[in-house]
Motif scaffolding. Structure first.
Motif, PDB file in Angstrom:
ATOM      1  N   UNK A  58       4.666   6.792   2.811  1.00 33.19           N
ATOM      2  CA  UNK A  58       5.623   7.077   1.578  1.00 33.19           C
ATOM      3  C   UNK A  58       5.853   6.929   0.489  1.00 33.19           C
ATOM      4  N   UNK A  59       4.916   5.533   0.397  1.00 31.08           N
ATOM      5  CA  UNK A  59       5.570   5.079  -0.956  1.00 31.08           C
ATOM      6  C   UNK A  59       4.174   4.895  -1.968  1.00 31.08           C
ATOM      7  N   UNK A  60       3.320   5.371  -1.253  1.00 35.63           N
ATOM      8  CA  UNK A  60       1.776   4.975  -2.101  1.00 35.63           C
ATOM      9  C   UNK A  60       2.130   5.722  -3.649  1.00 35.63           C
ATOM     10  N   UNK A  61       1.885   6.576  -3.533  1.00 32.34           N
ATOM     11  CA  UNK A  61       2.094   7.610  -5.169  1.00 32.34           C
ATOM     12  C   UNK A  61       3.014   6.618  -6.382  1.00 32.34           C
ATOM     13  N   UNK A  62       4.236   6.187  -5.748  1.00 34.88           N
ATOM     14  CA  UNK A  62       4.932   4.963  -6.542  1.00 34.88           C
ATOM     15  C   UNK A  62       5.002   3.941  -6.450  1.00 34.88           C
ATOM     16  N   UNK A  63       4.043   3.639  -5.781  1.00 31.32           N
ATOM     17  CA  UNK A  63       3.612   2.061  -6.584  1.00 31.32           C
ATOM     18  C   UNK A  63       2.365   2.152  -6.827  1.00 31.32           C
ATOM     19  N   UNK A  64       1.412   3.351  -7.005  1.00 29.12           N
ATOM     20  CA  UNK A  64       0.142   3.403  -8.196  1.00 29.12           C
ATOM     21  C   UNK A  64       0.563   4.123  -8.996  1.00 29.12           C
ATOM     22  N   UNK A  65       1.950   4.404  -9.513  1.00 27.77           N
ATOM     23  CA  UNK A  65       2.248   4.574 -10.293  1.00 27.77           C
ATOM     24  C   UNK A  65       2.798   3.528 -11.091  1.00 27.77           C
ATOM     25  N   UNK A  66       3.736   2.540 -10.936  1.00 28.06           N
ATOM     26  CA  UNK A  66       3.881   1.686 -11.322  1.00 28.06           C
ATOM     27  C   UNK A  66       2.744   0.128 -11.122  1.00 28.06           C
TER      28      UNK A  66
END
Ligand code: CMP
Length: 140
Positions: A58-66
């Motif tokens: 679930x945190x993949x998009x947030x991780x890549x954006x960061x």
């Protein structure tokens, strides 16, 4: 015990706060040698490729954006049991669970903005090192 190499990333929350030198001192104090290092500003696609193993989380998009938000410093650390030693120096993924004296205890802001990444096994270390470096760039 064997001499190993592991991939380390100093993440955007740490480069933004000018912590590269203090984090590198932690590695060197633990006997890890920085045998390759460069500063990059990843695209979100590159971050996504690097973290593809987490694509379903679930945190993949947030991780890549960061990871694409500001520069990172990618590096190869070498030493006795370097993979496990680096994970010891980094501390637990979530800084709330990290031991005193570890990088994440001292510097991480949250489980997402946790200052450093380190390979978790010899197979992943080889793949992650090859993602960022050619053999010519590894100067042991
Ligand atoms: P890292 O060791 O780089 O490997 C995957 C990363 O995903 C991890 O560090 C964290 O930064 C991030 N991560 C893990 N769990 C979460 C979470 N619950 N929320 C946001 N990011 C996370």
């Amino acid at each position: 015990m064997a001499i190993e190499r592991t991939l380390s990333i100093i993440k955007p929350d740490a480069t933004r706060r000018n912590l590269t030198g203090r984090i590198n001192a932690k590695f060197e104090d633990a006997g890890l040698r920085i045998i390759a290092q460069k500063r990059l500003h990843l695209t979100k696609a590159q971050a996504g490729q690097f973290y593809a193993v987490h694509a379903e989380r679930p945190f993949y998009d947030e991780l890549c954006t960061f990871m694409a938000s500001e520069p990172v410093v990618v590096q190869v650390l070498e030493g006795e049991s370097a993979i496990a030693k680096n994970r010891e120096v980094m501390g637990a993924t979530n800084p709330a669970n990290a031991d005193d004296g570890t990088i994440r205890k001292e510097f991480a802001l949250s489980v997402g903005e946790n200052s450093v990444h380190g390979s978790d096994a010899p197979e992943t270390a080889a793949v992650e090192i090859a993602f960022f470096f050619s053999g010519l760039e590894l100067v042991g």
